[in-house]
Structure formats: structure tokens, C-alpha cells
Design an enzyme around this catalytic site. Structure first.
Site: not given
Ligand code: NAD
Length: 370
Positions: A247, A141, A223, A251, A191
Site C-alpha cells: 500500500d 488490514y 525500509d 503510492d 521485514k
């Protein structure tokens, strides 16, 4: 105690829910004899409209001279098609950078009376208590270059995922410190089978783990983490991960609680004020209709009392009052069920405030939740 709190309501339901957090902090001030001084600043779309920028300098100055910052949410369809540098979300990214808010703490708790509002079965979510620690000022980001490109005559786009060792170290150390006060387990999400930044992340996590022999460290690929949060959330205590993975996963974890509107967060820095905000957005579909659930913002205020001001009893009182009001059947639309007492945003705020102010009721519920 006397504290200065910067309030940045933002857009959409941001103003409605921060009103709830302020009302509750005022009730705590009255009930426990503290003085909280609130000063208001603009951020997001409303700041674009008024000041021509999503984060005016005076808002940054206000935050820096405050003891803590309370934020609502920013954005909305009105500003969806303006220049990228003017988008409300840029205000959010910039305030995180300005206050050097390197870590975002997002607790996911089980509310017994909301078990039916979760799409997951009660036996899967019962008594879960996950603390997600998301890196907040690095990663994709913030990395540069970030641009539209042309390669081999083909138009494309480029974002950059970069982490320095120091950025990784400080957020992982925070996760271990928090885990050592809880159930002593850190799950580091990465990852590492694909990304170089993840391999560095994993290396640093192993190093920091040596400083905390009482805490168990496990690594999990992002994942698989996304699947495990739904399949078996009870396995997690503290989960630490980089910005974009955090992020998305936080959620996802919010579903367990029954609604995005329930979830608080705290963003921490090394030296400056911390920032507290519900994790939801501006909810344009219900904004201005007195329908929003204010509990995420109210629980963010409870985190402020506990983490920034060290007011444990007061934070316990707010959390107990929220539980009590939920147990009594009061529900905003997002967590409503048949037969509940359906209330508006302001009615929910009034109920929670009244419970905090009612000494006898509060003592009774504090005993029952302690
Ligand atoms: P959202 O969180 O605003 O809404 C998603 C859904 O959840 C909607 O149906 C909404 O009604 C519901 N919801 C959210 N908060 C609620 C609450 N407190 N009570 C009841 N229901 C609630 O996400 P979105 O729709 O993807 O985004 C809307 C806008 O918010 C966009 O402009 C987005 O960029 C922005 N946004 C801002 C933040 C932030 O400021 N931190 C975070 C996420 C999204």
C-alpha cells in the site's frame, strides 16, 4: 466480443474518472466491434447514504455476475466520523474479500512527456517499468483481533498481522509468473529481521523460486526498498510484497510517473471477475470541479482489455492514444506545466476518445510505440 462490466463509481472524483474509462471502452467497442454492457452499483459513502451500508448485497451480486469490475474511489470528509463498520473504506475491503482479490498489480511506467512533472531527475526515472504485486486480502488490514485494549490499566489498541502459507504462496507465484514474461527478476520486500510473518514470507519465496529457475529472486527489507525506489528505481522489475508494505510503496512509486492520477491497477482472483481501479482516492479538494486526471482510470480500462479480455491490440490502442495526447501537450492540472494545453477532465477524455476513434492517427501512433 460481448462482455458485462460492473461499474462502481464510488465517491468524489470516482464518478468523474470512471466516466472517462467508460467513454474509452465505448470508443474501443465501436472502433474494434465489441459490445461492452455497463451496469452500475453503489459502494462507499454514497452507498452509506442510500443503503445504510458501504457495500450493499446487490452490488456484490452485480460484481459476481459480471466479467470484470471497474471501480472509481471511495471515501471523503463527509464520512470521516461515522462508525468504523460504516466507513466507506470498509466497502472496499469487503469487495476485495467477497471477490477474493488476492493480488493487486500496479504498473509504474515512464511517460517521456511527463518527465518534468516528476520530482525525480529524468536520468533516474527514464524508461523505468516496475510492476508491483501487492498481497490484498491478508495481513494487518484483515487480521483479528482488532480492538481497543486495556493493559496494566493503560488504554491501547491492537491490530493483528497474520498470513497463512497459502496466502503467501499464491501471490508470490503470481509475481514469478509475471516476471517470467518480463525482465525475469522478482524483488520480494519484507521485514524479516523483525517480523515472523516476514520470515515465513521469505521462506515461501525461496521455495517458489525453485519452480522458476529462469527468474532471479532478491530479498530486500521494506525500509531499504522505500529508499531504493527513489534512489535507483531502474533496478526493479517485479516487486512483490505484503498488503500494508505494498500500500505504502506503490503510492511512493507513483511519484515517478508524475502524479497519483496517472496510475492504474488490476486486482486479480483465482476464479472470479478481476477488479480495475486507479490507485488514487476521491480527491475531495478537487471533486466536482472537472479537474481530475482521468488517465489512471483510463489506463485501468486498458489493463481490463488486456488482462481480463485478452484484447491486446485494443489495450495497445488505448495506451498509444494516452501517450499521443500527452505528447501533444494536453494536461490536466496535476501534470500541467508552463506552455502546455491545460484541459479539464472531460476535455482530456474527449481527446483520448477522439484519438482512439481516428483510424489513421491510431495506426501511425501504434507503429511508433510498437
Ligand atoms: P487522494 O488520492 O484522494 O488525494 C491525494 C492528492 O492527490 C490530492 O491533492 C488530490 O487532489 C490529488 N489527486 C488524487 N487523484 C487525482 C487525480 N485523478 N487527478 C488529479 N489529482 C489527483 O488521497 P487522500 O486525499 O489521502 O484521500 C481522500 C479520500 O480518498 C479519503 O477519504 C481516503 O480514505 C480516500 N481514498 C480512497 C482510496 C480508494 O478508494 N481506493 C484510495 C486512497 C484514498
Amino acid at each position: 466480443m460481448e462482455k458485462r462490466i460492473a461499474v462502481l463509481p464510488g465517491d468524489g472524483i470516482g464518478k468523474e474518472v470512471t466516466n472517462g474509462a467508460i467513454a474509452v471502452l465505448q470508443a474501443v467497442g465501436e472502433r474494434f466491434n465489441h459490445q461492452f454492457h455497463f451496469s452500475f452499483g453503489r459502494i462507499g459513502g454514497n452507498a452509506v447514504d442510500t443503503d445504510g451500508t458501504p457495500l450493499p448485497d446487490e452490488t456484490i451480486a452485480l460484481c459476481k455476475e459480471s466479467d470484470a469490475v471497474l471501480l472509481g474511489a471511495v471515501g471523503g470528509p463527509k464520512w470521516d466520523n461515522i462508525a468504523v463498520e460504516l466507513r466507506p473504506e470498509q466497502g472496499l475491503l469487503k469487495i476485495r474479500k467477497e471477490l477474493e482479490l488476492y493480488g493487486n498489480l500496479r504498473p509504474t511506467l515512464y511517460y517521456g512527456s511527463l518527465a518534468d512533472a516528476s520530482p525525480l531527475r529524468k536520468e533516474i526515472i527514464e524508461d523505468i517499468d516496475i510492476l508491483m504485486v501487492r498481497e490484498l486480502t491478508g495481513g494487518i488490514y484483515f487480521g483479528t483481533p482488532r480492538e481497543r485494549t486495556m493493559r496494566d490499566g493503560e488504554p491501547g489498541a491492537l491490530d493483528t498481522l497474520y498470513y497463512s502459507r497459502r496466502e503467501i504462496e499464491r501471490v508470490i507465484r503470481t509475481a514469478f509468473e509475471l516476471a517470467s514474461t518480463r525482465r525475469k527478476k522478482v524483488t520480494s520486500v519484507d521485514k524479516a529481521n523483525v517480523l515472523e510473518t516476514s520470515r515465513l514470507w521469505r521462506e515461501v519465496a525461496e521455495e517458489i523460486a525453485k519452480e522458476f529457475p529462469e527468474v532471479t529472486l532478491e530479498h530486500i527489507l521494506v525500509d531499504n526498498a522505500a529508499m531504493q525506489i527513489i534512489r535507483n528505481p531502474k533496478q526493479f522489475d517485479v516487486v512483490v510484497t505484503e498488503n500494508m508494505f505494498g500500500d505504502i510503496l506503490s503510492d511512493e512509486a507513483s511519484v515517478i510517473t508524475g502524479s497519483l492520477g496517472m496510475q492504474p491497477s488490476a486486482s486479480i482472483s483465482e476464479n472470479g471477475p478481476y477488479l480495475y481501479e486507479p490507485i488514487h482516492g476521491t480527491a475531495p479538494d478537487i471533486a466536482g470541479q472537472n479537474l481530475a486526471n482521468p488517465i489512471g482510470a483510463i489506463m485501468s480500462a486498458a489493463m481490463m482489455l488486456r488482462v481480463s479480455f485478452g484484447l491486446t491490440e485494443e489495450a495497445d490502442a488505448v495506451e498509444a492514444a494516452v501517450n499521443q495526447v500527452l505528447d501533444s501537450g494536453y494536461r490536466t492540472g496535476d501534470i500541467a506545466f508552463e506552455g502546455c494545453k491545460r484541459v479539464s477532465t472531460t476535455e482530456m477524455i474527449d481527446e483520448i476518445k477522439a484519438t482512439i476513434m481516428d483510424t489513421d492517427a491510431l495506426l501511425k501512433i501504434q507503429n511508433c510505440y510498437s
